[in-house]
Design a protein around this motif. Structure first.
Motif, short mmCIF file in Angstrom:
data_model
loop_
_atom_site.label_atom_id
_atom_site.label_comp_id
_atom_site.label_asym_id
_atom_site.label_seq_id
_atom_site.Cartn_x
_atom_site.Cartn_y
_atom_site.Cartn_z
N GLU A 159 -22.12 -3.46 2.51
CA GLU A 159 -22.13 -2.80 1.21
C GLU A 159 -23.16 -3.41 0.25
OE1 GLU A 159 -17.47 -1.39 1.07
OE2 GLU A 159 -18.00 -3.32 0.22
N LEU A 160 -23.82 -4.47 0.68
CA LEU A 160 -24.84 -5.11 -0.15
C LEU A 160 -26.17 -4.37 0.01
CD1 LEU A 160 -24.00 -8.84 0.51
CD2 LEU A 160 -23.59 -7.55 -1.57
N ILE B 256 -20.16 -1.03 -8.46
CA ILE B 256 -19.03 -1.10 -7.54
C ILE B 256 -19.17 -2.40 -6.77
CG2 ILE B 256 -17.85 0.02 -5.62
CD1 ILE B 256 -17.92 2.12 -7.62
N GLN B 257 -18.13 -3.20 -6.74
CA GLN B 257 -18.18 -4.49 -6.06
C GLN B 257 -18.31 -4.30 -4.56
OE1 GLN B 257 -14.75 -6.97 -6.69
NE2 GLN B 257 -15.27 -8.30 -5.01
N ALA B 258 -19.22 -5.05 -3.96
CA ALA B 258 -19.35 -5.05 -2.50
C ALA B 258 -18.30 -5.98 -1.92
CB ALA B 258 -20.74 -5.51 -2.10
N ASN B 259 -17.57 -5.50 -0.93
CA ASN B 259 -16.57 -6.34 -0.26
C ASN B 259 -17.01 -6.77 1.13
OD1 ASN B 259 -14.68 -6.30 -2.39
ND2 ASN B 259 -14.01 -4.28 -1.77
#
Length: 131
Positions: free
Chosen positions: A78-79, A71-74
């Protein structure tokens, strides 16, 4: 999603091995439930993806494709991004595919004292299934 492709030169050149943002390349719908995330990918929503699929489909039985999903961190919070799943598709045989008949989950397990009472209704349920 990242992919490593083993196959003919033309397929490797067309598909490549650079990670792509799947949700930006094709239409996706997401279903989030307790303990799972389902992503439905509409490959037909992109002319490019459809073209690559047409090229790959003819030689799919000779390919080995490794994919990893995250899932891409925005945001910074979220990292770090982490791989949530991976799959290897090796020598897929489309002609061997079958359509599942019943995807209904089984009923929850009953306590022993409830089994006798539920037995007849369970038998009725089983007899009504169609394949």
């Amino acid at each position: 999603m990242t992919m490593e492709v083993t196959g003919s030169w033309i397929v490797r050149q067309s598909v490549g091995s650079t990670p792509c943002l799947l949700g930006k390349s094709v239409d996706c719908s997401y279903v989030r439930g307790a303990g799972y995330l389902e992503v439905d990918v509409d490959i037909g929503s992109s002319a490019v993806a459809n073209g690559v699929l047409g090229l790959v489909f003819g030689v799919v039985t000779t390919l080995v494709v490794d994919m990893a999903f995250l899932i891409q961190a925005n945001t910074y919070e979220e990292l770090p991004e982490q791989v949530i799943g991976a799959a290897r598709l090796a020598h897929v045989e489309p002609a061997a595919a079958i359509v599942p008949q019943d995807l209904t989950p089984p009923p929850p397990a009953l306590a022993d004292d409830d089994n006798a009472a539920a037995s007849s209704s369970e038998d009725d349920h089983l007899s009504k299934k169609t394949n």
